[in-house]
Design an enzyme around this catalytic site. Structure first.
Site, PDB file in Angstrom:
ATOM      1  N   HIS A   1       2.346  -4.083  -5.137  1.00 28.22           N
ATOM      2  CA  HIS A   1       3.170  -3.229  -5.076  1.00 28.22           C
ATOM      3  C   HIS A   1       4.512  -3.637  -4.493  1.00 28.22           C
ATOM      4  O   HIS A   1       5.592  -2.971  -4.959  1.00 28.22           O
ATOM      5  CB  HIS A   1       2.865  -1.856  -4.440  1.00 28.22           C
ATOM      6  CG  HIS A   1       1.576  -1.038  -5.030  1.00 28.22           C
ATOM      7  ND1 HIS A   1       1.891  -0.002  -5.645  1.00 28.22           N
ATOM      8  CD2 HIS A   1       0.277  -1.278  -5.144  1.00 28.22           C
ATOM      9  CE1 HIS A   1       0.914   0.498  -6.565  1.00 28.22           C
ATOM     10  NE2 HIS A   1      -0.080  -0.264  -6.035  1.00 28.22           N
TER      11      HIS A   1
ATOM     12  N   ASP B   1      12.722  -4.466  -2.496  1.00 30.41           N
ATOM     13  CA  ASP B   1      11.532  -3.544  -2.905  1.00 30.41           C
ATOM     14  C   ASP B   1      11.118  -3.829  -4.083  1.00 30.41           C
ATOM     15  O   ASP B   1      11.676  -4.224  -5.024  1.00 30.41           O
ATOM     16  CB  ASP B   1      12.458  -1.987  -3.160  1.00 30.41           C
ATOM     17  CG  ASP B   1      11.567  -1.039  -2.252  1.00 30.41           C
ATOM     18  OD1 ASP B   1      10.459  -1.185  -2.163  1.00 30.41           O
ATOM     19  OD2 ASP B   1      12.385   0.091  -2.064  1.00 30.41           O
TER      20      ASP B   1
HETATM   21  O1  F6P Z   1       5.011  -0.139  -0.300  1.00 29.03           O
HETATM   22  C1  F6P Z   1       3.816  -0.628  -0.162  1.00 29.03           C
HETATM   23  C2  F6P Z   1       3.218   0.626   0.487  1.00 29.03           C
HETATM   24  O2  F6P Z   1       1.773   0.167   0.814  1.00 29.03           O
HETATM   25  C3  F6P Z   1       3.255   1.787  -0.171  1.00 29.03           C
HETATM   26  O3  F6P Z   1       2.139   1.768  -1.389  1.00 29.03           O
HETATM   27  C4  F6P Z   1       2.863   3.011   0.646  1.00 29.03           C
HETATM   28  O4  F6P Z   1       3.304   4.144   0.516  1.00 29.03           O
HETATM   29  C5  F6P Z   1       3.538   2.367   2.278  1.00 29.03           C
HETATM   30  O5  F6P Z   1       3.603   0.875   1.928  1.00 29.03           O
HETATM   31  C6  F6P Z   1       2.891   3.002   3.284  1.00 29.03           C
HETATM   32  O6  F6P Z   1       2.598   2.119   4.224  1.00 29.03           O
HETATM   33  P1  F6P Z   1       1.280   2.404   5.271  1.00 29.03           P
HETATM   34  O7  F6P Z   1       0.121   2.457   4.826  1.00 29.03           O
HETATM   35  O8  F6P Z   1       1.757   1.088   6.209  1.00 29.03           O
HETATM   36  O9  F6P Z   1       1.921   3.544   6.194  1.00 29.03           O
END
Ligand code: F6P
Length: 461
Positions: free
Chosen positions: A155, A362
């Site tokens: 992602h 991003d």
């Molecule tokens: O952007 C990558 C990501 O893994 C997203 O899929 C997710 O919304 C975000 O980071 C959340 O991060 P964490 O699980 O560290 O709170």
């Protein structure tokens, strides 16, 4: 019937008290049909790792989760995933803190995931793993004897070989990804960078989209993630009437609303954005008292030092801007670290005149797509978008900026605030068509096609 098993670090069990996996649950909604499974971390830390997943069934979907030990989770999540991989993959080598013991913890948690998943996996399942937490999972599942289709989607961005090489275990990580049948990236640029890394670091052969290593062939391709634009647009229209959205609207007293919504993360370019807003008010004084900037940035990963530092910096910058420009009846910058419900955000996007999405890097950035989906056709707002967000590859009719240049962001906000209605409509028509076409469903469909697995609805038919 063959099942689709989604694997991710966080698991969005409906109505359970665990943190939702962001937009992932929305993006994968089409796959969450009765009979499917979602596997991952329970959100709980315990003394012993649980190798037998706890099973919860909701709307026919089985959510299988395991607890992790505090030490393993710290090394895996705080140490390697977010202390080393996240900065590296967002082009921030200076923030990358590599420790061998953290990498060992990362491998240990991936091995725990593989072993626990192995306890509930069926031989004809299709496994789709998500994100940088799980790079080695495919190799470990293969080692356990799993032979079904195995896919991975990243992602976040990916980096070119010259940068990846700074990671001491780069070769292992690239080889791990080559254990999957299909590896998806948000943009063509990231897919190309990965193929280059496989070639340069491991001597893999690249044939078109395929990477061949040790007799295995992996398809490496771009599969940009999308949103369910239709339902988001409907939600935005409905939510304009919500009490909170109406209160915000009333508090504007006719001023234009500029909005930014980001997890509080250094990759989002928030200090640059705040500085840009200060420059706008300085260089274009006609906007003073005429604009209100609302920045919503829910706190995130506070166990990691850099995130705590960022919060302190944003507090300081907010104070500086408001101290310098406020009038007794006007606060230029409203800044909240609380999360807002999806419906409220949709309504706020709809009443906003400018959406400011300026990450330094991003993977995709779905806020950009949601902002476009939420706009009213008759009087649309304008999106200011970083050239380094994956979304910029497609959304060229937004005002594209270099997020490292605060003056350029200030100029773009000025341009958005003064843009004639006709031009706003023209840009919106083009952007909306793209956001409504590149949907979440299309994203899932492309990935499963690449894996040779049918979409669940087709299986049921
Ligand atoms: O952007 C990558 C990501 O893994 C997203 O899929 C997710 O919304 C975000 O980071 C959340 O991060 P964490 O699980 O560290 O709170």
């Amino acid at each position: 019937m063959a099942r689709i098993v989604i694997v991710s670090n966080r698991v969005p069990i409906p109505k359970a008290r665990v943190t939702a996996a962001g937009g992932l649950a929305v993006a994968l909604r089409d796959l969450l049909v009765p009979g499917s499974m979602w596997f991952g971390w329970s959100g709980r830390l315990s003394d012993e790792p649980s190798l037998q997943p706890a099973l919860v069934e909701a709307r026919g979907v089985t959510y299988a989760t395991i607890d992790l030990t505090r030490e393993a989770h710290r090394a895996f999540y705080v140490g390697f995933a977010n202390g080393a991989l996240w900065p590296l993959l967002h082009f921030r080598l200076g923030l990358m803190h590599f420790r061998r013991e953290d990498y060992a913890g990362y491998l240990e948690v991936n091995a725990t995931f593989a072993a626990a998943l192995g306890n509930v996996l069926q031989p004809d399942d299709t496994v789709w793993a998500h994100d940088y937490h799980l790079l080695p999972l495919g190799r470990l599942l293969r080692k356990q004897g799993f032979t079904g289709p195995l896919g991975f989607f990243l992602h976040v961005p990916f980096v070119p070989p010259s940068m990846l090489e700074a990671m001491p275990v780069a070769r292992e990580l690239v080889a791990d990804l080559c254990s999957y049948d299909v590896v998806g990236f948000q943009t063509e640029e990231h897919a190309i960078d990965f193929r280059d890394c496989a070639h340069r670091l491991l001597g893999a052969t690249v044939e078109g989209e395929y990477v061949r290593l040790n007799g295995r062939r992996t398809r490496v391709f771009a599969d940009p993630i999308g949103i369910d634009a239709r339902s988001f647009a409907e939600e935005a229209e409905r939510s304009v009437g919500d009490k909170l959205v109406q209160r915000v609207f009333g508090s504007l007293s006719g001023r234009a609303l500029a909005i930014g919504v980001d997890r509080m993360d250094y990759s989002k370019g928030l200090p640059n954005r705040f500085e840009a807003y200060g420059r706008l008010l300085e260089r274009y004084p006609e906007h003073r008292s005429q604009i209100s900037f609302l920045q919503i940035c829910p706190r995130s990963r506070e166990e990691v030092d850099e995130y705590r530092k960022l919060r302190a910096e944003l507090d300081r910058l907010t104070g500086r801007i408001n101290g310098r420009f406020s009038e007794f009846d006007w606060t230029p910058l409203r800044y909240s670290t609380r999360a807002a419900p999806r419906a409220t955000l949709a309504g706020l996007y709809r009443i906003a005149r400018v959406g400011v999405v300026t990450p330094l890097r991003d993977g995709m950035n779905l806020v950009a797509k949601e902002f476009i989906a939420a706009q009213p056709d008759e009087d649309p707002g304008v999106l200011v978008l970083s050239k380094f967000a994956g979304a910029a590859q497609d959304l060229g009719e937004a005002l594209i900026v270099n997020p490292f240049d605060p003056d350029a962001i200030a100029d773009a906000i000025h341009q958005a605030l003064t843009m004639p209605l006709e031009e706003r409509r023209e840009r919106q028509v083009a952007l909306k068509a793209k956001v409504f076409e590149a949907t979440a469903s299309a994203y899932c469909q492309r990935f499963l096609d690449a894996l040779g697995t049918s979409m669940p609805a087709l299986q049921a038919a």
